[in-house]
Design a protein around this motif. Structure first.
Motif, PDB file in Angstrom:
ATOM      1  N   MET A 194      -0.741 -15.660   6.369  1.00  0.00           N
ATOM      2  CA  MET A 194      -1.769 -16.693   6.472  1.00  0.00           C
ATOM      3  C   MET A 194      -1.181 -18.082   6.274  1.00  0.00           C
ATOM      4  O   MET A 194      -1.614 -19.048   6.903  1.00  0.00           O
ATOM      5  N   GLN A 195      -0.177 -18.196   5.390  1.00  0.00           N
ATOM      6  CA  GLN A 195       0.492 -19.477   5.194  1.00  0.00           C
ATOM      7  C   GLN A 195       1.183 -19.939   6.471  1.00  0.00           C
ATOM      8  O   GLN A 195       1.253 -21.141   6.761  1.00  0.00           O
ATOM      9  N   LYS A 196       1.644 -18.969   7.255  1.00  0.00           N
ATOM     10  CA  LYS A 196       2.309 -19.285   8.524  1.00  0.00           C
ATOM     11  C   LYS A 196       1.314 -19.416   9.667  1.00  0.00           C
ATOM     12  O   LYS A 196       1.709 -19.708  10.800  1.00  0.00           O
ATOM     13  N   GLY A 197       0.045 -19.177   9.360  1.00  0.00           N
ATOM     14  CA  GLY A 197      -0.975 -19.287  10.391  1.00  0.00           C
ATOM     15  C   GLY A 197      -1.033 -18.109  11.342  1.00  0.00           C
ATOM     16  O   GLY A 197      -1.628 -18.210  12.423  1.00  0.00           O
ATOM     17  N   ASP A 198      -0.434 -17.006  10.955  1.00  0.00           N
ATOM     18  CA  ASP A 198      -0.386 -15.834  11.834  1.00  0.00           C
ATOM     19  C   ASP A 198      -1.520 -14.871  11.459  1.00  0.00           C
ATOM     20  O   ASP A 198      -1.321 -13.864  10.768  1.00  0.00           O
ATOM     21  N   ARG A 199      -2.716 -15.165  11.941  1.00  0.00           N
ATOM     22  CA  ARG A 199      -3.885 -14.358  11.610  1.00  0.00           C
ATOM     23  C   ARG A 199      -3.819 -12.963  12.226  1.00  0.00           C
ATOM     24  O   ARG A 199      -4.296 -11.986  11.644  1.00  0.00           O
ATOM     25  N   ASP A 200      -3.233 -12.870  13.412  1.00  0.00           N
ATOM     26  CA  ASP A 200      -3.132 -11.563  14.070  1.00  0.00           C
ATOM     27  C   ASP A 200      -2.270 -10.607  13.256  1.00  0.00           C
ATOM     28  O   ASP A 200      -2.604  -9.421  13.105  1.00  0.00           O
ATOM     29  N   TYR A 201      -1.160 -11.127  12.731  1.00  0.00           N
ATOM     30  CA  TYR A 201      -0.300 -10.276  11.908  1.00  0.00           C
ATOM     31  C   TYR A 201      -0.985  -9.897  10.608  1.00  0.00           C
ATOM     32  O   TYR A 201      -0.888  -8.758  10.142  1.00  0.00           O
ATOM     33  N   ALA A 202      -1.726 -10.848  10.035  1.00  0.00           N
ATOM     34  CA  ALA A 202      -2.469 -10.563   8.796  1.00  0.00           C
ATOM     35  C   ALA A 202      -3.487  -9.450   9.040  1.00  0.00           C
ATOM     36  O   ALA A 202      -3.654  -8.551   8.205  1.00  0.00           O
ATOM     37  N   LYS A 203      -4.166  -9.497  10.186  1.00  0.00           N
ATOM     38  CA  LYS A 203      -5.134  -8.448  10.516  1.00  0.00           C
ATOM     39  C   LYS A 203      -4.437  -7.109  10.712  1.00  0.00           C
ATOM     40  O   LYS A 203      -4.926  -6.068  10.276  1.00  0.00           O
ATOM     41  N   SER A 204      -3.277  -7.132  11.361  1.00  0.00           N
ATOM     42  CA  SER A 204      -2.552  -5.883  11.579  1.00  0.00           C
ATOM     43  C   SER A 204      -2.081  -5.280  10.259  1.00  0.00           C
ATOM     44  O   SER A 204      -2.012  -4.052  10.111  1.00  0.00           O
ATOM     45  N   LEU A 205      -1.786  -6.141   9.279  1.00  0.00           N
ATOM     46  CA  LEU A 205      -1.385  -5.651   7.956  1.00  0.00           C
ATOM     47  C   LEU A 205      -2.544  -4.923   7.277  1.00  0.00           C
ATOM     48  O   LEU A 205      -2.365  -3.866   6.673  1.00  0.00           O
ATOM     49  N   PHE A 206      -3.761  -5.501   7.406  1.00  0.00           N
ATOM     50  CA  PHE A 206      -4.924  -4.835   6.824  1.00  0.00           C
ATOM     51  C   PHE A 206      -5.199  -3.515   7.535  1.00  0.00           C
ATOM     52  O   PHE A 206      -5.483  -2.498   6.889  1.00  0.00           O
ATOM     53  N   ASP A 207      -5.123  -3.524   8.853  1.00  0.00           N
ATOM     54  CA  ASP A 207      -5.361  -2.294   9.615  1.00  0.00           C
ATOM     55  C   ASP A 207      -4.379  -1.212   9.196  1.00  0.00           C
ATOM     56  O   ASP A 207      -4.747  -0.027   9.064  1.00  0.00           O
ATOM     57  N   SER A 208      -3.128  -1.599   8.977  1.00  0.00           N
ATOM     58  CA  SER A 208      -2.108  -0.635   8.550  1.00  0.00           C
ATOM     59  C   SER A 208      -2.403  -0.103   7.148  1.00  0.00           C
ATOM     60  O   SER A 208      -2.299   1.099   6.891  1.00  0.00           O
ATOM     61  N   LEU A 209      -2.784  -1.012   6.241  1.00  0.00           N
ATOM     62  CA  LEU A 209      -3.139  -0.597   4.883  1.00  0.00           C
ATOM     63  C   LEU A 209      -4.285   0.398   4.915  1.00  0.00           C
ATOM     64  O   LEU A 209      -4.232   1.460   4.269  1.00  0.00           O
ATOM     65  N   PHE A 210      -5.323   0.073   5.681  1.00  0.00           N
ATOM     66  CA  PHE A 210      -6.495   0.941   5.709  1.00  0.00           C
ATOM     67  C   PHE A 210      -6.180   2.286   6.359  1.00  0.00           C
ATOM     68  O   PHE A 210      -6.464   3.344   5.783  1.00  0.00           O
ATOM     69  N   ASN A 211      -5.591   2.257   7.545  1.00  0.00           N
ATOM     70  CA  ASN A 211      -5.366   3.500   8.290  1.00  0.00           C
ATOM     71  C   ASN A 211      -4.345   4.416   7.628  1.00  0.00           C
ATOM     72  O   ASN A 211      -4.483   5.643   7.688  1.00  0.00           O
ATOM     73  N   ASN A 212      -3.342   3.832   6.985  1.00  0.00           N
ATOM     74  CA  ASN A 212      -2.273   4.648   6.401  1.00  0.00           C
ATOM     75  C   ASN A 212      -2.519   5.061   4.958  1.00  0.00           C
ATOM     76  O   ASN A 212      -1.965   6.069   4.510  1.00  0.00           O
ATOM     77  N   HIS A 213      -3.355   4.300   4.234  1.00  0.00           N
ATOM     78  CA  HIS A 213      -3.472   4.562   2.802  1.00  0.00           C
ATOM     79  C   HIS A 213      -4.897   4.687   2.266  1.00  0.00           C
ATOM     80  O   HIS A 213      -5.107   5.359   1.249  1.00  0.00           O
ATOM     81  N   LEU A 214      -5.866   4.039   2.909  1.00  0.00           N
ATOM     82  CA  LEU A 214      -7.219   4.005   2.330  1.00  0.00           C
ATOM     83  C   LEU A 214      -8.225   4.894   3.055  1.00  0.00           C
ATOM     84  O   LEU A 214      -9.145   5.429   2.423  1.00  0.00           O
ATOM     85  N   LYS A 215      -8.081   5.040   4.348  1.00  0.00           N
ATOM     86  CA  LYS A 215      -9.045   5.818   5.123  1.00  0.00           C
ATOM     87  C   LYS A 215      -9.101   7.259   4.631  1.00  0.00           C
ATOM     88  O   LYS A 215      -8.070   7.899   4.428  1.00  0.00           O
ATOM     89  N   ASN A 216     -10.307   7.738   4.434  1.00  0.00           N
ATOM     90  CA  ASN A 216     -10.575   9.101   3.942  1.00  0.00           C
ATOM     91  C   ASN A 216     -10.225   9.314   2.477  1.00  0.00           C
ATOM     92  O   ASN A 216     -10.303  10.446   1.984  1.00  0.00           O
ATOM     93  N   SER A 217      -9.833   8.243   1.783  1.00  0.00           N
ATOM     94  CA  SER A 217      -9.609   8.393   0.342  1.00  0.00           C
ATOM     95  C   SER A 217     -10.957   8.575  -0.354  1.00  0.00           C
ATOM     96  O   SER A 217     -11.997   8.145   0.141  1.00  0.00           O
ATOM     97  N   HIS A 218     -10.937   9.239  -1.493  1.00  0.00           N
ATOM     98  CA  HIS A 218     -12.170   9.577  -2.201  1.00  0.00           C
ATOM     99  C   HIS A 218     -12.560   8.478  -3.190  1.00  0.00           C
ATOM    100  O   HIS A 218     -11.712   7.922  -3.891  1.00  0.00           O
ATOM    101  N   ILE A 219     -13.845   8.190  -3.214  1.00  0.00           N
ATOM    102  CA  ILE A 219     -14.388   7.201  -4.142  1.00  0.00           C
ATOM    103  C   ILE A 219     -14.865   7.912  -5.400  1.00  0.00           C
ATOM    104  O   ILE A 219     -15.693   8.821  -5.335  1.00  0.00           O
ATOM    105  N   ARG A 220     -14.324   7.541  -6.530  1.00  0.00           N
ATOM    106  CA  ARG A 220     -14.786   8.139  -7.784  1.00  0.00           C
ATOM    107  C   ARG A 220     -16.207   7.659  -8.092  1.00  0.00           C
ATOM    108  O   ARG A 220     -16.663   6.635  -7.588  1.00  0.00           O
ATOM    109  N   ASP A 221     -16.874   8.377  -8.959  1.00  0.00           N
ATOM    110  CA  ASP A 221     -18.247   8.035  -9.326  1.00  0.00           C
ATOM    111  C   ASP A 221     -18.303   6.652  -9.966  1.00  0.00           C
ATOM    112  O   ASP A 221     -17.497   6.321 -10.837  1.00  0.00           O
ATOM    113  N   ILE A 222     -19.241   5.840  -9.497  1.00  0.00           N
ATOM    114  CA  ILE A 222     -19.510   4.558 -10.139  1.00  0.00           C
ATOM    115  C   ILE A 222     -21.000   4.479 -10.455  1.00  0.00           C
ATOM    116  O   ILE A 222     -21.833   5.000  -9.711  1.00  0.00           O
TER     117      ILE A 222
END
Length: 205
Positions: free
Chosen positions: A22-50
């Motif tokens: 974001m400091q470099k103004g590269d929003r597309d890369y920032a979005k791809s980083l989030f997509d990678s985080l979600f698809n590789n590590h967060l998707k289908n992870s279980h939510i504990r009781d809150i």
């Protein structure tokens, strides 16, 4: 694979890289980083009781929800859009008894109550008051990690299906995309990814 464990493992690296992009103004890369985080590590992870406090009193435990649900987070400084409330109310009626919609205000009970007066009775309105210092685990996961407004799409089995970090609902103009995306994601949750709407029951056409 639990959501909180994955956040603890991977969020710091993602944020460092995202901030640099974001400091470099590269929003597309920032979005791809989030997509990678979600698809590789967060998707289908279980939510504990809150346990969330309801503005009408009592608590709402996610472990007791027997259907898919949307957890929509709201900041106290966010302008509440009347049209968005109408669309959320419409969703709550359309998918009544099929999904739950939970609105979570990061604010005091009194403020949350005032901001939520126009939500339909089908919508569950909750709050977390950070000044009470009793829900740090919830704040860390659902506010500090991704900001607000955001919407977490969670399946019946308490697995995270999607995170919409700029959750805005409207049937007006370009925001139509967000509305259509929300309907699409709900259908995926209801039918386990099957490309069909057979058997869907709605109370609003």
């Amino acid at each position: 694979m639990y959501f909180d464990v994955q956040i603890a493992k991977h969020l710091k690296t993602y944020k460092n890289k995202s901030d640099l992009a974001m400091q470099k103004g590269d929003r597309d890369y920032a979005k791809s980083l989030f997509d990678s985080l979600f698809n590789n590590h967060l998707k289908n992870s279980h939510i504990r009781d809150i346990a969330l406090k309801k503005i009408k009193g009592g608590t709402y435990k996610t472990s007791l929800i027997d259907k898919p649900f949307l957890l929509v987070t709201k900041s106290p400084w966010e302008l509440i859009n009347e049209e968005e409330i109408e669309e959320i109310n419409r969703l709550s009626k359309m998918y009544k008894n099929q999904i739950d919609i939970i609105i979570l205000f990061w604010d005091s009970r009194l403020s949350a109550k005032a901001l939520s007066k126009d939500y339909d009775s089908n919508v569950i309105v909750t709050y977390v008051d950070e000044r009470e210092n009793q829900s740090n685990h919830i704040i860390k996961l659902f506010k500090h990690s991704f900001g607000a407004p955001a919407c977490f799409f969670i399946s019946e089995s308490k697995q995270l299906m999607k995170i919409d970090r700029k959750f805005i609902l409207s049937s007006n103009g370009s925001v139509d995309i967000s509305l259509n995306s929300t309907h699409h994601q709900i259908k995926l949750m209801l039918f386990d990814g099957e490309k069909t709407n057979k058997g869907i029951i709605t109370t609003v056409n």
